[in-house]
Design a protein around this motif. Sequence first.
Motif, PDB file in Angstrom:
ATOM      1  N   SER A  90      12.474 -17.045  36.950  1.00  0.00           N
ATOM      2  CA  SER A  90      11.614 -17.364  38.094  1.00  0.00           C
ATOM      3  C   SER A  90      11.212 -16.124  38.881  1.00  0.00           C
ATOM      4  O   SER A  90      10.073 -16.033  39.362  1.00  0.00           O
ATOM      5  N   VAL A  91      12.100 -15.155  39.005  1.00  0.00           N
ATOM      6  CA  VAL A  91      11.730 -13.955  39.761  1.00  0.00           C
ATOM      7  C   VAL A  91      10.740 -13.107  38.973  1.00  0.00           C
ATOM      8  O   VAL A  91       9.867 -12.447  39.554  1.00  0.00           O
ATOM      9  N   ALA A  92      10.835 -13.118  37.646  1.00  0.00           N
ATOM     10  CA  ALA A  92       9.858 -12.389  36.833  1.00  0.00           C
ATOM     11  C   ALA A  92       8.457 -12.964  37.046  1.00  0.00           C
ATOM     12  O   ALA A  92       7.467 -12.221  37.177  1.00  0.00           O
ATOM     13  N   ILE A  93       8.359 -14.290  37.116  1.00  0.00           N
ATOM     14  CA  ILE A  93       7.066 -14.939  37.357  1.00  0.00           C
ATOM     15  C   ILE A  93       6.553 -14.585  38.750  1.00  0.00           C
ATOM     16  O   ILE A  93       5.375 -14.246  38.934  1.00  0.00           O
ATOM     17  N   ARG A  94       7.428 -14.624  39.737  1.00  0.00           N
ATOM     18  CA  ARG A  94       7.011 -14.319  41.110  1.00  0.00           C
ATOM     19  C   ARG A  94       6.547 -12.864  41.248  1.00  0.00           C
ATOM     20  O   ARG A  94       5.555 -12.579  41.932  1.00  0.00           O
TER      21      ARG A  94
END
Length: 690
Positions: A551-555
């Motif tokens: 999720s942090v990679a997407i953000r």
Amino acid sequence: MQTPNPDPTPDDDESQSVARRIQRLSLHLTPIPSPLDDGHQIERVECAKAAAKLNVDTDSLSSYMRGKHREIQDRVLDYFNKRPDLQTPVEILKDDHRELCMRQLTALVRDAGIRPFRYVAEDPAKYFAILEAVGSVDMSLGIKMGVQYSLWGGSVLNLGTKKHKDKYFDGIDNLEYPGCFAMTELHHGSNVQGLQTMATFDPITDEFIINTPNDGAIKWWIGNAAVHGKFATVFAKLMLPTHDKRGVSDMGVHAFIVPIRDLNTHQTLPGIEINDCGHKIGLNGVDNGALRFRSVRIPRDNLLNRFGDVSRDGKYTSSLPSINKRFAATLGELVGGRVGLAYSSGSVLKIAGAIAIRYSLLRQQFGPPKQPEVSILDYQSQQHKLMPMLASTYAFHFATLHLVDKYSEMKKTHDEQLVADVHSLSAGLKAYVTSYTAKSLSICREACGGHGYAAVNRFGSLRNDHDIFQTFEGDNTVLLQQVAGDLLKQYQEKFQGGTLTVTWNYLRDSMNSYLSQPNPVTARWESEDHLRDSKFQLDAFRYRTSRLLQSVAIRLRKHSKTLGSFGAWNRCLNHLLTLAESHIESVILAKFIEAVQNCADASSRAALKLVCDLYALDRIWKDIGTYRNVDYVAPNKAKAIHKLTEYLSFRVRNIAGELVDAFDIPDYVTRAPIAMQSDAYSQYTQYVGF
């Protein structure tokens, strides 16, 4: 198996979330029976159910915990126990504490014959064992020893070459050359590449000229500088003269040996200004000072030249092609300080926990009508404060031992992957363990009520001395960002087909699990056998880490389009810190599970398994919202985890005394009257004059 998509779109993520919610709703309409227990109904955890107290062989557990360096630790502790003149009193002035600390270190080396420096390179595990013992005598003494041997001495060993070792080794070893590690500046601590101190080469005299260009570049908080140091390893930008309009070329931060006081008279040398940083919150046995350099000339040979050298005619050579690679290699050789802090912080937690738990077993307060008062550790609230902390202490012990072993292996093999792994693992464990210990010291003080406030019972000094562990050798928030950065690097560069280093290789399997839907059946299992299954526990930890990473990679990708890379990182910073902590918790649990499995003694293994289960389930419960939000844990299972955590705290309470005894910390080391294993109140009252 579904092929993981390392770069899903937000729409993909949303569609998976919708599918999970639909499946979750369908389960309410069509319940699925659990396959556990041969088709029997899922048993509910009954916290009130009576359970036999485990019989713990304290000697066997202690032997397993303390390992092969027990003898040298006992030598250190026994030596100081027999030298009351070297023991630190409860009340002592700053200047007296500094002189006592130097006398303690000198006596250890010259009288007791303990030579820590010889183990810094040859046997790091033995060095850290000595450091743990010395720190339990006086934390200031442990830090002073670390400055002398790990930082000043370690910089000579790790950043220098044979000529430096030949010239300085004996003097560092026998304390004839007390020294400093001058990296941090007034305006720069964590950002080492931003240091402003300059070392300019003068080809005419074959010397480097060390200069402090402005007040912000004054070296600050330098241990051993204010009183005792005679040398300093100074980190400065290496500047080479050029024949173009620039005049000089910046080759990046390098380390230089700079004499700061005369070896015979101890007078400050010309061009060097030393001032005292003064009284601190804690660790006042360490003489922190500030250094300014005004055109201080040193021989060219004083450049610690393992990763970069300057010839007589001013030519720069290095086996590494860029400033960044040289900088990374330099800092990579200095991770020993972080390893030592993580290991030592766990030792502080053992002492504080031993004091608080022994007192909580001794102290009685209230009880049923017309019956004897009960131990305060019988209260669920006290168990809630101290038992998960005791479990964490055991978990940290095995995790930091693992770190020490990996560090020792790294020093022997210099394997590049191992170097990178140790760098990240030491950053994460140092940050996580020291932050947890700092919070726990206050909890221990509170758990001991008014008696915890007495200085003689040590919580104040332990808390104050340990507090800076969260800052030096890398600020904890910065270190956790390094861990998060490494996780993202692994995710981006090595997830598809690459070889992951040992600490990270669980990510591939758990990422596959994350990208598939949570199993709606296992999400509802709530039997004690299932919840205490180490596979369930570790899978839960790793699932959380994988989800946070994805999720942090997407953000980050989303925000970088509008905010740039720095702005995106800052926008996601709290998410990144949570990711790093989650990963470190996964590593800690994995090492704890291994330690349980590798324990040969049955009684010790049973005790460790109980403590490990408490550590795992307490962490899951503390972050239960994360698991509930993605239907990894159904509502009834969440309740079962909570009930079982409280029940395990009660069971650990029943063997808390034995678990603390297994730390094998003598009364003359804990020193707190309320922690004495016999006649505690008697010794406490004698202390105040009765």
